[in-house]
Design a protein around this motif. Structure first.
Motif, mmCIF file in Angstrom:
data_model
loop_
_atom_site.group_PDB
_atom_site.id
_atom_site.type_symbol
_atom_site.label_atom_id
_atom_site.label_comp_id
_atom_site.label_asym_id
_atom_site.label_seq_id
_atom_site.Cartn_x
_atom_site.Cartn_y
_atom_site.Cartn_z
ATOM 1 N N SER A 104 0.888 -1.233 -0.044
ATOM 2 C CA SER A 104 -0.102 0.044 0.098
ATOM 3 C C SER A 104 1.187 1.585 -0.011
ATOM 4 N N CYS A 105 2.109 1.280 0.399
ATOM 5 C CA CYS A 105 2.792 1.967 0.496
ATOM 6 C C CYS A 105 3.741 2.755 -1.115
ATOM 7 N N ASP A 106 3.357 2.058 -2.278
ATOM 8 C CA ASP A 106 4.355 2.279 -3.249
ATOM 9 C C ASP A 106 3.138 3.516 -3.993
ATOM 10 N N GLY A 107 4.030 4.471 -4.433
ATOM 11 C CA GLY A 107 4.384 5.560 -4.692
ATOM 12 C C GLY A 107 4.114 6.744 -3.942
ATOM 13 N N CYS A 108 4.406 6.592 -2.233
ATOM 14 C CA CYS A 108 3.970 7.346 -1.591
ATOM 15 C C CYS A 108 5.923 8.404 -1.096
ATOM 16 N N ASP A 109 5.608 8.887 -0.900
ATOM 17 C CA ASP A 109 7.134 9.587 -1.284
ATOM 18 C C ASP A 109 7.784 10.322 0.333
ATOM 19 N N ILE A 110 7.613 9.671 1.445
ATOM 20 C CA ILE A 110 8.089 9.440 2.470
ATOM 21 C C ILE A 110 8.916 8.078 3.126
ATOM 22 N N ALA A 111 8.355 7.384 1.098
ATOM 23 C CA ALA A 111 9.248 6.051 1.036
ATOM 24 C C ALA A 111 10.651 6.351 0.469
ATOM 25 N N TYR A 117 12.345 1.655 3.295
ATOM 26 C CA TYR A 117 11.538 1.929 4.767
ATOM 27 C C TYR A 117 10.618 3.021 4.212
ATOM 28 N N CYS A 118 10.217 3.697 5.205
ATOM 29 C CA CYS A 118 9.392 4.655 5.684
ATOM 30 C C CYS A 118 10.113 6.135 5.760
ATOM 31 N N LYS A 119 10.059 6.360 6.393
ATOM 32 C CA LYS A 119 11.201 7.830 6.905
ATOM 33 C C LYS A 119 10.239 8.352 8.601
ATOM 34 N N SER A 120 8.684 8.060 7.841
ATOM 35 C CA SER A 120 8.181 8.865 9.392
ATOM 36 C C SER A 120 8.060 7.688 10.321
ATOM 37 N N CYS A 121 7.830 6.199 9.884
ATOM 38 C CA CYS A 121 7.690 5.291 10.830
ATOM 39 C C CYS A 121 7.963 4.251 10.563
ATOM 40 N N ALA A 122 8.394 3.074 11.859
ATOM 41 C CA ALA A 122 8.949 2.546 12.621
ATOM 42 C C ALA A 122 8.699 0.763 11.543
ATOM 43 N N GLU A 123 7.249 0.621 11.726
ATOM 44 C CA GLU A 123 6.279 0.162 11.284
ATOM 45 C C GLU A 123 4.930 -0.081 9.743
ATOM 46 N N PRO A 124 5.380 0.079 9.122
ATOM 47 C CA PRO A 124 4.426 0.843 7.679
ATOM 48 C C PRO A 124 3.217 -0.179 8.157
ATOM 49 N N ALA A 125 3.036 -1.007 8.278
ATOM 50 C CA ALA A 125 1.865 -2.559 8.184
ATOM 51 C C ALA A 125 0.959 -1.671 9.569
ATOM 52 N N LYS A 156 -0.094 1.229 10.244
ATOM 53 C CA LYS A 156 -0.572 2.735 9.887
ATOM 54 C C LYS A 156 -1.177 1.848 8.976
ATOM 55 N N TRP A 157 -1.375 0.841 7.856
ATOM 56 C CA TRP A 157 -2.654 0.816 6.882
ATOM 57 C C TRP A 157 -3.756 -0.359 8.040
ATOM 58 N N SER A 158 -3.151 -0.404 8.113
ATOM 59 C CA SER A 158 -3.848 -1.581 9.229
ATOM 60 C C SER A 158 -5.525 -1.281 10.057
ATOM 61 N N THR A 201 -6.325 3.385 5.775
ATOM 62 C CA THR A 201 -5.425 4.437 4.306
ATOM 63 C C THR A 201 -4.178 4.193 5.844
ATOM 64 N N CYS A 202 -3.262 5.223 5.458
ATOM 65 C CA CYS A 202 -2.010 5.459 6.513
ATOM 66 C C CYS A 202 -2.275 7.256 6.221
ATOM 67 N N ASN A 203 -2.230 7.743 7.428
ATOM 68 C CA ASN A 203 -2.561 9.325 7.890
ATOM 69 C C ASN A 203 -1.788 10.133 7.255
ATOM 70 N N LEU A 204 -0.658 9.497 6.678
ATOM 71 C CA LEU A 204 0.950 10.368 6.197
ATOM 72 C C LEU A 204 1.113 10.219 4.611
ATOM 73 N N ALA A 205 0.255 9.546 4.406
ATOM 74 C CA ALA A 205 0.534 9.080 2.958
ATOM 75 C C ALA A 205 -0.045 10.027 1.999
ATOM 76 N N THR A 206 1.494 10.466 0.849
ATOM 77 C CA THR A 206 1.383 11.291 0.101
ATOM 78 C C THR A 206 0.870 10.718 -1.203
ATOM 79 N N HIS A 207 0.792 9.517 -1.385
ATOM 80 C CA HIS A 207 -0.059 9.222 -2.754
ATOM 81 C C HIS A 207 -1.799 8.957 -2.852
ATOM 82 N N VAL A 208 -2.073 9.167 -1.681
ATOM 83 C CA VAL A 208 -3.091 9.002 -1.604
ATOM 84 C C VAL A 208 -4.415 10.693 -1.089
HETATM 85 S S1 SF4 Z 1 4.074 7.973 5.087
HETATM 86 FE FE1 SF4 Z 1 2.346 5.683 5.671
HETATM 87 S S2 SF4 Z 1 2.499 5.011 3.584
HETATM 88 FE FE2 SF4 Z 1 3.951 6.992 3.389
HETATM 89 S S3 SF4 Z 1 5.842 5.061 3.306
HETATM 90 FE FE3 SF4 Z 1 5.523 5.404 5.387
HETATM 91 S S4 SF4 Z 1 3.669 4.338 5.793
HETATM 92 FE FE4 SF4 Z 1 3.827 3.977 4.220
#
Ligand code: SF4
Length: 93
Positions: A33-40, A48-56, A58-60, A63-70
């Motif tokens: 689900s992180c594919d396309g996010c600028d924070i990856a 890896y995500c620059k903002s969180c340690a366990e991306p799974a 954030k989507w559990s 939608t991840c509240n930090l995602a830039t592609h959504v």
């Molecule tokens: S901010 Fe959310 S969507 Fe983007 S890489 Fe991190 S976990 Fe994935």
């Protein structure tokens, strides 16, 4: 502190003098689900995500509240269109 293990060079709240204090002593790679996010970001250790340690996590629950592609419109989550695919679609219209 600056990470010196998986996300080398990234300032991280979990990095301590004795090493990574996150669950299991490491952070976890992005999920599909992180594919396309600028924070990856790609590191020598993987993507890896620059903002969180366990991306799974954030989507559990949605939608991840930090995602830039959504983007959210009226509370409805929409994935941004890939500009390349959009231009190919318009060529076939
Ligand atoms: S901010 Fe959310 S969507 Fe983007 S890489 Fe991190 S976990 Fe994935």
């Amino acid at each position: 502190m600056i990470c010196n293990s998986i996300k080398e060079g990234v300032n991280c709240i979990f990095m301590k003098k004795k090493g990574c204090s996150f669950n299991g002593g490491r952070c976890y790679p992005i999920v599909d689900s992180c594919d396309g996010c600028d924070i990856a970001e790609e590191f020598p250790t993987g993507i890896y995500c620059k903002s969180c340690a366990e991306p799974a996590n954030k989507w559990s629950t949605g939608t991840c509240n930090l995602a830039t592609h959504v983007k959210k419109e009226n509370g409805i989550t929409k994935n941004k269109l890939n500009p390349l695919k959009a231009s190919k679609r318009s060529m076939h219209a």
